[in-house]
Structures are given as structure tokens and as C-alpha cells.
Design a protein around this motif. Structure first.
Motif, short mmCIF file in Angstrom:
data_model
loop_
_atom_site.label_atom_id
_atom_site.label_comp_id
_atom_site.label_asym_id
_atom_site.label_seq_id
_atom_site.Cartn_x
_atom_site.Cartn_y
_atom_site.Cartn_z
N VAL A 266 -9.90 0.75 -3.64
CA VAL A 266 -9.03 -0.31 -4.14
C VAL A 266 -7.58 -0.14 -3.70
O VAL A 266 -6.82 -1.11 -3.64
CB VAL A 266 -9.13 -0.37 -5.68
CG1 VAL A 266 -8.47 0.85 -6.32
CG2 VAL A 266 -8.54 -1.66 -6.24
N MET A 267 -7.17 1.09 -3.34
CA MET A 267 -5.79 1.32 -2.94
C MET A 267 -5.37 0.42 -1.78
O MET A 267 -4.22 0.00 -1.69
CB MET A 267 -5.59 2.79 -2.55
CG MET A 267 -5.62 3.75 -3.72
SD MET A 267 -5.53 5.49 -3.21
CE MET A 267 -3.86 5.61 -2.60
N THR A 268 -6.31 0.13 -0.88
CA THR A 268 -5.98 -0.69 0.30
C THR A 268 -5.62 -2.12 -0.08
O THR A 268 -5.01 -2.83 0.72
CB THR A 268 -7.15 -0.71 1.29
OG1 THR A 268 -8.30 -1.30 0.65
CG2 THR A 268 -7.49 0.68 1.76
N THR A 269 -6.00 -2.54 -1.26
CA THR A 269 -5.77 -3.92 -1.69
C THR A 269 -4.50 -4.10 -2.49
O THR A 269 -4.11 -5.24 -2.79
CB THR A 269 -6.94 -4.42 -2.56
OG1 THR A 269 -6.88 -3.78 -3.86
CG2 THR A 269 -8.28 -4.11 -1.92
N LEU A 270 -3.83 -3.01 -2.86
CA LEU A 270 -2.72 -3.09 -3.79
C LEU A 270 -1.44 -3.55 -3.11
O LEU A 270 -1.21 -3.30 -1.93
CB LEU A 270 -2.48 -1.72 -4.44
CG LEU A 270 -3.66 -1.11 -5.20
CD1 LEU A 270 -3.27 0.25 -5.76
CD2 LEU A 270 -4.14 -2.04 -6.31
N ALA A 271 -0.59 -4.18 -3.89
CA ALA A 271 0.74 -4.56 -3.40
C ALA A 271 1.58 -3.31 -3.21
O ALA A 271 1.50 -2.36 -3.99
CB ALA A 271 1.41 -5.50 -4.39
N GLN A 272 2.38 -3.32 -2.14
CA GLN A 272 3.36 -2.25 -1.94
C GLN A 272 4.48 -2.80 -1.07
O GLN A 272 4.23 -3.42 -0.03
CB GLN A 272 2.75 -1.01 -1.29
CG GLN A 272 2.00 -1.25 -0.01
CD GLN A 272 1.60 0.05 0.67
OE1 GLN A 272 2.42 0.73 1.25
NE2 GLN A 272 0.32 0.37 0.59
N GLY A 273 5.71 -2.64 -1.53
CA GLY A 273 6.83 -3.22 -0.80
C GLY A 273 6.63 -4.71 -0.64
O GLY A 273 6.40 -5.43 -1.62
N ASP A 274 6.67 -5.21 0.60
CA ASP A 274 6.48 -6.63 0.85
C ASP A 274 5.03 -7.00 1.12
O ASP A 274 4.72 -8.16 1.40
CB ASP A 274 7.35 -7.09 2.02
CG ASP A 274 6.96 -6.41 3.34
OD1 ASP A 274 6.37 -5.31 3.28
OD2 ASP A 274 7.25 -6.98 4.40
N LEU A 275 4.11 -6.03 1.04
CA LEU A 275 2.70 -6.33 1.22
C LEU A 275 2.12 -6.85 -0.09
O LEU A 275 2.25 -6.21 -1.14
CB LEU A 275 1.92 -5.08 1.64
CG LEU A 275 2.19 -4.53 3.04
CD1 LEU A 275 1.36 -3.27 3.28
CD2 LEU A 275 1.89 -5.56 4.10
N PRO A 276 1.43 -7.99 -0.06
CA PRO A 276 0.89 -8.54 -1.30
C PRO A 276 -0.43 -7.87 -1.70
O PRO A 276 -1.11 -7.26 -0.87
CB PRO A 276 0.65 -10.01 -0.94
CG PRO A 276 0.32 -9.96 0.53
CD PRO A 276 1.18 -8.87 1.11
N LYS A 277 -0.79 -8.01 -2.94
CA LYS A 277 -2.13 -7.64 -3.38
C LYS A 277 -3.13 -8.53 -2.64
O LYS A 277 -2.94 -9.74 -2.53
CB LYS A 277 -2.27 -7.84 -4.89
CG LYS A 277 -3.64 -7.47 -5.44
CD LYS A 277 -3.69 -7.66 -6.95
CE LYS A 277 -5.08 -7.31 -7.49
NZ LYS A 277 -5.15 -7.47 -8.97
N ASP A 278 -4.21 -7.91 -2.13
CA ASP A 278 -5.15 -8.69 -1.32
C ASP A 278 -6.53 -8.05 -1.33
O ASP A 278 -6.82 -7.17 -0.52
CB ASP A 278 -4.65 -8.83 0.12
CG ASP A 278 -5.50 -9.77 0.95
OD1 ASP A 278 -6.56 -10.22 0.47
OD2 ASP A 278 -5.11 -10.05 2.10
N PRO A 279 -7.43 -8.46 -2.23
CA PRO A 279 -8.79 -7.92 -2.26
C PRO A 279 -9.55 -8.16 -0.95
O PRO A 279 -10.52 -7.46 -0.65
CB PRO A 279 -9.45 -8.67 -3.43
CG PRO A 279 -8.31 -9.14 -4.28
CD PRO A 279 -7.19 -9.43 -3.33
N GLY A 280 -9.11 -9.16 -0.18
CA GLY A 280 -9.77 -9.46 1.08
C GLY A 280 -9.71 -8.33 2.08
O GLY A 280 -10.55 -8.23 2.99
#
Length: 275
Positions: free
Chosen positions: A227-241
Motif C-alpha cells: 500500500v505504500m506505493t499508493t500513498l500521497a507524498q509531497g506533490d504525489l497524490p494518493k493513487d490505488p491505481g
């Protein structure tokens, strides 16, 4: 030029170290690799005082803000020397160092959980992982416990490699997703000379990589994602895709794990060959 018996693959384009488990880390121009991986990587972690488990963004329901913390070493990390302290930047921009007396109290207040900051040492530590409801995962919509390798704060292996070819292929498969290196937290990013787009690392499992003049890495297996790959960080949005795409097209794997079989220094731009 490759040595006899080696096939040149490409070159190292970036190196990353994460001084504190599940916090943002630091990009390096050069790094020393020992039998315990990149020197200083996951050297520290926060431990939950209530259950003794390591804090990890693998369970964002319990630790929703770890990716808002940033950690860097104050001084160079040297082999056979005491680990230097780290500078931690909190989500509100406050900075503190790991050698100050009120560190645990300040971190506990920022996380709203009682934690202790400590270095990796002997013995095994447990952690928790939340599995989102995505087809292809071993579990769905549940939390499981797992044990970190003894004496470390690594999830599985000491070194993680990723190619730009894999990121490029994932972007083709899911153009809406932002497949950036920082989502996957590798130590070594390799750009292939061939310019191919595909899951190139899959073919490396069971082989040995030669990096630069000294380092040899045994590729031990694929890197299963979470799930870590899907989490928001900085300007990267949360994205389960992000995770769904890896599950659908590469058995949830992105990159590979490795063990160090010959230590030495790796620099950005070093050639990478396979034996």
C-alpha cells in the motif's frame, strides 16, 4: 568495456538512502555498500511504545503521516564508525536532531502516538501491514503482522533495485498514474542502455550484478509491492491505481531485492553488468 562473461546492461542513474524507516530519505552521489546493504540505510526507526512494533507506512491507518517526515544524516556515514545523528524535518517544517533530549516527546506529539526513536540492534522486531482491497494481493482489506530480519529495520532484504524500464512500462500501462522513483523507495535505480520498456529486472533473479569496479549483488527475488506505493507524498497524490497496475501486469512486483556479495562504493553513472 565489460569483463569476459559479463553483459553490460546500463548505468546507475540515482542512489537513495532512507536513514529512518518509512520517512523520506536522501539522494546520494555515491554510497558505500556492505553486507548489510547501503551504509546507513534504515539505520533507525520509531518503535510504538504500546506494542513494541516498528512504525511503518505499510500500515497507514495507524501511521498516516510518516511520509510527511524527512530524515537526513548530519555527517557522512563511515564504515566501522559510530552512526552519526540524523536531522528530522517534521510536517510543520520544524527540524530536530536525533541526539536532542526531547526527541521522543516531540515525535510522539507530532504522531499522536507514544514512540521511541532507536537504532537497529540485535533481536527481531515486528511490524504491521495493511492490505488494500485489490485483486491479486495475498490478503485483502486486512492488517497482518510480519517480522523484520533480525537486527535490522528492513522489511525483507538489504538492497532494492529498480530500472527506469519498469517505470516506463508501468506508465504505458496506466498513463494517469505518476510512476516516480520516490513511490518505490529503491536504493539503486538503473537505466538500461537498450532503452527498452519492460520488467527487465525479472530476468535478473538468481544472477549476479556487477556495479562499478567492486560491488557485486546477488539478485535474490522480485520486490512485492504494498500500500505504500499508493500513498500521497509531497506533490504525489494518493493513487490505488499504482498498486493495481503492478498487480494486474507483474504479479504485484516492481523491482528486485538483492544481497551484497562483494562490498565497495557505487557512484552515480557507474556501469551495471550481469554475470
Amino acid at each position: 568495456m565489460s569483463n569476459v562473461g559479463q553483459i553490460e546492461l546500463g548505468a546507475v542513474v540515482s542512489l537513495w538512502r532512507y536513514p529512518v524507516k518509512s520517512m523520506m530519505g536522501e539522494e546520494l552521489n555515491a554510497a558505500e555498500f556492505t553486507e548489510r546493504g547501503l551504509l546507513g540505510d534504515r539505520a533507525y526507526a520509531l518503535v510504538d511504545n504500546s506494542d513494541g512494533k516498528a512504525a511503518t507506512a505499510k500500515n497507514p491507518r495507524k501511521w498516516p503521516r510518516l511520509f510527511d517526515f524527512h530524515a537526513t544524516f548530519i555527517e557522512p556515514v563511515r564504515p566501522a564508525a559510530k552512526l552519526p545523528p540524523v536531522r528530522i524535518t517534521l510536517p510543520d517544517g520544524t527540524t530536530l536532531t536525533s541526539d536532542q533530549g526531547d526527541l521522543d516527546q516531540t515525535l510522539s506529539e507530532a504522531l499522536d502516538r507514544e514512540v521511541t526513536f532507536r537504532a537497529a540492534r540485535g533481536g527481531a522486531v515486528n511490524a504491521e501491514e495493511y492490505w488494500p482491497d485489490i485483486e491479486g494481493l495475498d490478503h485483502r482489506d486486512t492488517v497482518t503482522d510480519f517480522t523484520l530480519p533480525e537486527g535490522t529495520f528492513f522489511d525483507v532484504a538489504m538492497v532494492h533495485l529498480l530500472t527506469t524500464a519498469t517505470l516506463d512500462r508501468l506508465r504505458e500501462l496506466y498513463p494517469q498514474g505518476r510512476f516516480e522513483v520516490r513511490r518505490f523507495r529503491p536504493n539503486i535505480v538503473v537505466q538500461l542502455a537498450s532503452g527498452e520498456k519492460g520488467f527487465a529486472e525479472n530476468a535478473w533473479v538468481g544472477r549476479t550484478l556487477a556495479i562499478g569496479t567492486a560491488v557485486r549483488l546477488s539478485i535474490t527475488g522480485p520486490c512485492g509491492r504494498c500500500v505504500m506505493t499508493t500513498l500521497a507524498q509531497g506533490d504525489l497524490p494518493k493513487d490505488p491505481g499504482i498498486l493495481h497496475t503492478a498487480a494486474q501486469h507483474n504479479h504485484v512486483n516492481v523491482g528486485v531485492y538483492a544481497a551484497v556479495v562483494r562490498r565497495g562504493t557505487i557512484c552515480r553513472g557507474d556501469p551495471v553488468s550481469i554475470e
